[in-house]
Design an enzyme around this catalytic site. Structure first.
Site: not given
Ligand code: PAF
Length: 283
Positions: A32, A37, A185
């Site tokens: 996800a 990231h 997030s």
């Protein structure tokens, strides 16, 4: 980018690169993927010859079955984002591949894992230590990259690495935020539009608390932050702790022997659990 599904393939590929004298950056993820990231992938890309990202929703770190079930799984989009970020290998194993039998290891993680997330989510950090130690063993990277949003997790992983004798660099990378301050997030997609509109208050309140730290004690700021966050609709603070940045133990002063204190918060926005943190360093 090559997608690897088995531990055997991963070990073999990494051995080849190590024998060729190449440096390897590992970025463990649960998929996800978002810009937070991708910032880790880019940092790993800049600092290593080879970049490996793992995408694995690790069941042993979920203490809430509902949370495991609803965790977003977006493999196709993740692979596109990893390719775009210049990642060389995506390791995307099945649960059976990683846990052909139950992992019964219990890590002696000590006080860093006993407070905050460790107290609220029993077993969570042991599960993180299980999967990360496996990944470290398979890849034996030169450096491994983690985001500072999960501030306590980094301390726990450093402790696990110490116990297991992994001597390579564990690189902590800054939180990436939306323009309105909300920490990125994978859980943010679960916020309703109304909750999403309120959620940036978490960072806003923490940022305002930096100013308060000039004139208030640690205990006073803790109380102020919780009351302020809880005054917003949908929001309930689970904990706000101001801690030593290495030991994760409560700080009494703004400057601890290990550096400026860090405020770590967990807030339920509706039923979405959001975490964030801020460092009380002097400007
Ligand atoms: O931070 C995460 O996404 C996970 O806890 C990690 C480090 C990938 C282990 O599953």
């Amino acid at each position: 980018m090559k997608v690897l599904r088995t531990v055997g393939e991963l070990r073999k590929a990494m051995e080849g690169h190590r024998e060729a004298g190449q440096t390897i950056g590992l970025v463990p993820t649960m998929g996800a993927l978002h810009a937070g990231h991708i910032s880790l992938m880019k940092r790993a890309r800049d600092e290593n010859d080879i970049v490996v990202a793992s995408v694995f929703v690790n069941p042993t770190q979920f203490n809430n079955p509902q949370d495991l079930q609803t965790y977003p799984r977006t493999e196709k989009e993740d692979c596109a984002a990893l390719t775009e970020a210049g990642v060389d290998y995506a390791f995307i194993p099945s649960v059976e591949e990683i846990y052909p039998e139950p992992d019964n290891r219990v890590f002696d993680l000590g006080p860093v894992a006993e407070v905050m997330e460790g107290a609220m989510r029993p077993g969570h950090f042991n599960g993180v230590a299980q999967i990360v130690s496996k990944l470290f063993g398979y890849v034996n990277p030169t450096r491994a990259y983690f985001g500072e949003k999960d501030f306590q997790q980094i301390a726990v992983i450093r402790r696990m690495a110490e116990i297991e004798g992994f001597g390579f660099d564990i690189v902590a990378c800054p939180i990436v935020r939306e323009p309105d301050g909300l920490a990125l997030s994978s859980r943010n997609v679960r916020l309703t539009p109304e909750q999403r509109a309120v959620a940036p208050a978490i960072h806003r309140v923490l940022a305002e608390s930096l100013e308060k730290a000039g004139s208030m004690t640690v205990a006073e700021v803790k109380k102020w932050v919780v009351e302020k966050i809880d005054s917003y609709p949908f929001m309930t603070t689970e904990y706000y702790e101001i801690v030593n940045p290495l030991t994760m133990q409560p700080a009494d002063e703004w400057m601890t022997p290990d550096g400026p204190a860090v405020g770590c918060v967990t807030v339920y926005c509706g039923d979405v659990r959001l975490i964030d943190n801020i460092t009380y360093s002097k400007k």
